[in-house]
Design a protein around this motif. Sequence first.
Motif, short mmCIF file in Angstrom:
data_model
loop_
_atom_site.label_atom_id
_atom_site.label_comp_id
_atom_site.label_asym_id
_atom_site.label_seq_id
_atom_site.Cartn_x
_atom_site.Cartn_y
_atom_site.Cartn_z
N ALA A 92 0.85 -1.19 0.00
CA ALA A 92 0.00 0.00 0.00
C ALA A 92 0.89 1.24 0.00
O ALA A 92 2.05 1.19 -0.41
CB ALA A 92 -0.94 -0.03 1.19
N THR A 93 0.34 2.34 0.45
CA THR A 93 1.04 3.63 0.40
C THR A 93 2.39 3.58 1.12
O THR A 93 2.51 3.02 2.21
CB THR A 93 0.16 4.71 1.06
N THR A 94 3.41 4.16 0.50
CA THR A 94 4.72 4.31 1.13
C THR A 94 4.82 5.69 1.76
O THR A 94 4.55 6.70 1.11
CB THR A 94 5.85 4.12 0.11
N VAL A 95 5.19 5.73 3.04
CA VAL A 95 5.32 6.98 3.77
C VAL A 95 6.69 7.03 4.42
O VAL A 95 7.04 6.15 5.21
CB VAL A 95 4.23 7.12 4.85
N ASN A 96 7.48 8.03 4.06
CA ASN A 96 8.79 8.24 4.69
C ASN A 96 9.68 6.99 4.60
O ASN A 96 10.38 6.63 5.54
CB ASN A 96 8.62 8.65 6.15
N GLY A 97 9.63 6.33 3.44
CA GLY A 97 10.46 5.14 3.23
C GLY A 97 9.88 3.85 3.76
O GLY A 97 10.50 2.79 3.63
N TYR A 98 8.67 3.90 4.32
CA TYR A 98 8.00 2.73 4.85
C TYR A 98 6.82 2.34 3.96
O TYR A 98 5.77 3.01 4.03
CB TYR A 98 7.44 2.99 6.25
N PRO A 99 6.91 1.31 3.14
CA PRO A 99 5.68 0.81 2.49
C PRO A 99 4.80 0.12 3.51
O PRO A 99 5.30 -0.47 4.48
CB PRO A 99 6.21 -0.17 1.45
N ARG A 100 3.50 0.20 3.30
CA ARG A 100 2.58 -0.50 4.19
C ARG A 100 2.26 -1.86 3.58
O ARG A 100 1.78 -1.94 2.45
CB ARG A 100 1.29 0.29 4.39
N LEU A 101 2.54 -2.94 4.30
CA LEU A 101 2.29 -4.29 3.85
C LEU A 101 0.92 -4.71 4.37
O LEU A 101 0.62 -4.56 5.56
CB LEU A 101 3.36 -5.24 4.38
N VAL A 102 0.08 -5.26 3.48
CA VAL A 102 -1.29 -5.57 3.84
C VAL A 102 -1.67 -6.96 3.37
O VAL A 102 -1.42 -7.32 2.21
CB VAL A 102 -2.28 -4.56 3.21
N ILE A 103 -2.27 -7.76 4.26
CA ILE A 103 -2.92 -9.00 3.85
C ILE A 103 -4.38 -8.94 4.31
O ILE A 103 -4.68 -8.40 5.38
CB ILE A 103 -2.24 -10.27 4.39
N SER A 104 -5.27 -9.48 3.49
CA SER A 104 -6.70 -9.46 3.80
C SER A 104 -7.28 -10.83 3.49
O SER A 104 -6.86 -11.50 2.54
CB SER A 104 -7.43 -8.40 2.98
N GLY A 105 -8.26 -11.24 4.28
CA GLY A 105 -8.90 -12.53 4.04
C GLY A 105 -10.17 -12.66 4.84
O GLY A 105 -10.71 -11.68 5.36
N VAL A 106 -10.64 -13.90 4.97
CA VAL A 106 -11.84 -14.21 5.72
C VAL A 106 -11.53 -15.35 6.68
O VAL A 106 -10.90 -16.35 6.30
CB VAL A 106 -12.99 -14.62 4.78
N THR A 107 -11.95 -15.20 7.91
CA THR A 107 -11.68 -16.22 8.93
C THR A 107 -12.47 -17.49 8.64
O THR A 107 -13.69 -17.44 8.44
CB THR A 107 -12.07 -15.69 10.33
N ALA A 108 -11.78 -18.63 8.60
CA ALA A 108 -12.44 -19.90 8.26
C ALA A 108 -13.30 -20.42 9.42
O ALA A 108 -14.37 -20.99 9.20
CB ALA A 108 -11.39 -20.94 7.87
N SER A 109 -12.84 -20.25 10.65
CA SER A 109 -13.58 -20.77 11.80
C SER A 109 -13.33 -19.86 13.01
O SER A 109 -12.33 -19.16 13.08
CB SER A 109 -13.16 -22.20 12.12
N SER A 110 -14.24 -19.91 13.94
CA SER A 110 -14.11 -19.07 15.14
C SER A 110 -12.99 -19.59 16.03
O SER A 110 -12.76 -20.80 16.13
CB SER A 110 -15.42 -19.07 15.92
#
Length: 269
Positions: A92-110
């Motif tokens: 995602a967006t890089t700020v001051n030399g830091y890119p933002r790493l993002v993972i997204s998903g759906v929880t399979a079970s509680s």
Amino acid sequence: TATPYAAESPEGQSNAVSLSVGTSNAKHFVAAKEAALTAADPFAFAVYAKYIGVRYIRLKITDVSHTEISGATFDMVNSTVEDLVGVTARFATTVNGYPRLVISGVTASSGNYRAAVYFLDDSKNETWTGSNQVGQLYEATLEVRTQPSSLIPRSGASIIRDRERITISDSILFGGEGYLYAEVMASEPETSATFPSISISNGAIDNRVFFYYDSDGVLRPTIRLNNTEQMPAVYSNVGFDRFHKVLINYHHKNYFATVDGAVLGFNDD
């Protein structure tokens, strides 16, 4: 070894964590406390990471014993993502030399889960002998939503908050029926050229529903279609001291808008 408040963060302050990979043959990672997630919950795990000496970083969702449930590996040199398991992933967006790493998903079970950041060697092995390589991390978040919230800068930061983004399934803004509703309160704009706003569009500036505060404290809900302002409504003197209820409802090219229950404009062609 993790040393807090040891490096400059994306905010321009000395509040990032510096991590040194030790010389033992082991897995080198940091993990959060357990978090309870419900089956079918969306989740978004994000962290700002600065490349110094560790090329590969893996973000994971694990069980309480650190067994991986899902994750992705980030190549900090080429800005690519690989080895995805049960998630989507992006830089995602890089700020001051830091890119933002993002993972997204759906929880399979509680159950109870952990969010973790693993440092890998140049062959992407999790277990390896380090030589005091250094990495810097900042603002790791795990949220029950499809994408992470934007960073809220702390007092004295040298950056402003990035805009939030959402995705709607209808890519043609006026192709159906819908509404934009929000309860909003904004900080007073610093200049006449900058103002807080909320907008939904089809990716083009000339097709959007939006409202914004101008520098005079006027809240302006409006609609633009084919680069033409359809609803030049103005609601004056709302102030910045409390929340205001804003609603824009549309059906094809028909619409009406209200602020705090007062109708500002409509079209019923």
